[in-house]
Design an enzyme around this catalytic site. Structure first.
Site, mmCIF file in Angstrom:
data_model
loop_
_atom_site.group_PDB
_atom_site.id
_atom_site.type_symbol
_atom_site.label_atom_id
_atom_site.label_comp_id
_atom_site.label_asym_id
_atom_site.label_seq_id
_atom_site.Cartn_x
_atom_site.Cartn_y
_atom_site.Cartn_z
ATOM 1 N N ARG A 14 0.843 -1.194 0.000
ATOM 2 C CA ARG A 14 0.000 0.000 0.000
ATOM 3 C C ARG A 14 0.879 1.244 0.000
ATOM 4 O O ARG A 14 1.821 1.347 0.766
ATOM 5 C CB ARG A 14 -0.877 -0.006 1.258
ATOM 6 C CG ARG A 14 -1.663 1.269 1.512
ATOM 7 C CD ARG A 14 -3.041 1.156 0.932
ATOM 8 N NE ARG A 14 -3.806 2.375 1.123
ATOM 9 C CZ ARG A 14 -4.799 2.489 1.992
ATOM 10 N NH1 ARG A 14 -5.123 1.484 2.783
ATOM 11 N NH2 ARG A 14 -5.474 3.609 2.075
ATOM 12 N N ARG A 61 -6.043 -0.051 -4.134
ATOM 13 C CA ARG A 61 -5.128 -0.440 -3.059
ATOM 14 C C ARG A 61 -5.034 -1.957 -2.929
ATOM 15 O O ARG A 61 -6.035 -2.659 -3.029
ATOM 16 C CB ARG A 61 -5.587 0.162 -1.737
ATOM 17 C CG ARG A 61 -7.047 -0.066 -1.466
ATOM 18 C CD ARG A 61 -7.609 0.943 -0.509
ATOM 19 N NE ARG A 61 -7.354 2.296 -0.933
ATOM 20 C CZ ARG A 61 -7.850 3.349 -0.322
ATOM 21 N NH1 ARG A 61 -8.611 3.206 0.731
ATOM 22 N NH2 ARG A 61 -7.571 4.553 -0.756
ATOM 23 N N ASP A 96 -6.485 -2.863 2.406
ATOM 24 C CA ASP A 96 -7.100 -1.804 3.178
ATOM 25 C C ASP A 96 -7.632 -2.484 4.431
ATOM 26 O O ASP A 96 -8.435 -3.400 4.320
ATOM 27 C CB ASP A 96 -8.252 -1.271 2.333
ATOM 28 C CG ASP A 96 -8.711 0.094 2.763
ATOM 29 O OD1 ASP A 96 -8.000 0.728 3.549
ATOM 30 O OD2 ASP A 96 -9.790 0.518 2.314
ATOM 31 N N ASP A 109 -9.467 -1.623 8.013
ATOM 32 C CA ASP A 109 -10.122 -0.581 8.813
ATOM 33 C C ASP A 109 -10.731 -1.180 10.061
ATOM 34 O O ASP A 109 -11.413 -2.202 9.986
ATOM 35 C CB ASP A 109 -11.268 0.068 8.023
ATOM 36 C CG ASP A 109 -10.777 1.043 6.972
ATOM 37 O OD1 ASP A 109 -9.830 1.799 7.268
ATOM 38 O OD2 ASP A 109 -11.338 1.052 5.863
#
Length: 187
Positions: A92, A101, A104, A106
């Site tokens: 990334r 990307r 990712d 989160d």
């Protein structure tokens, strides 16, 4: 190990839409459990992998999305630093907010904790906000989340993942399980 109680359930959204350091997207995702483990993070439960239409501008490949319930010894801010480091390992690079990307990661929720939620704009891209400021609006988070933690309740809105998903006007066709990546691929 011990099953985490609902009160301190940590939910992680995983996304990828471009090859990275480990090769194709599915390779990055198959590698994820080992990458997490190297940072002391275990996968307690995993959703299936879904493919979704990309959000944002420009032509981009489809996104692959999943939600993991994890066990982590880290405090939220420390966990976030570990996740950013894993994203970099996967290739990334800081680019456009909605850019393609390889990985990712989160934090969707960290137990019932509420940190800087809806206090205006994100202070910086790396700022810790709990629960995730947009999770309740994203079908590609809520669909896999319902699979992993159907009774999870949004700590600010007080609504379950199922209820939040019902409230979204989305076509279920926009989110499809990836058949050749069964949940066992995460282990």
């Amino acid at each position: 190990g011990m099953k985490p109680s609902r009160g301190n359930m940590v939910l992680l959204a995983v996304g990828s839409n471009t090859p990275g350091s480990f090769g194709p997207i599915t390779e990055t995702l198959r590698k994820l459990p080992l990458l997490l483990e190297a940072h002391g993070i275990g996968i307690a439960k995993a959703s299936r992998l879904y493919t979704t239409n990309p959000v944002g501008t420009g032509l981009q490949p489809h996104y692959f999305n999943a939600v993991l319930q994890i066990s982590s010894p880290h405090a939220p801010a420390v966990l976030l630093r570990h996740l950013k480091s894993i994203e970099r390992q996967a290739g990334r690079r800081l680019g456009r907010h909605w850019g393609p990307r390889p990985l990712d990661l989160d934090i969707i929720a960290f137990g019932g904790r509420v940190v800087s939620w809806r206090t205006g704009r994100r202070r910086s891209p790396g700022a810790l906000i709990l629960p995730h400021p947009e999770a309740h609006l994203r079908a590609f988070v809520l669909v896999p989340l319902c699979e992993v933690a159907p009774h999870w309740r949004h700590p600010v809105l007080g609504r379950t993942a199922r209820d939040l998903l019902k409230g979204l006007r989305i076509s279920r066709h926009s989110i499809q399980p990836v058949v050749d990546f069964p949940p066992g691929s995460w282990h």
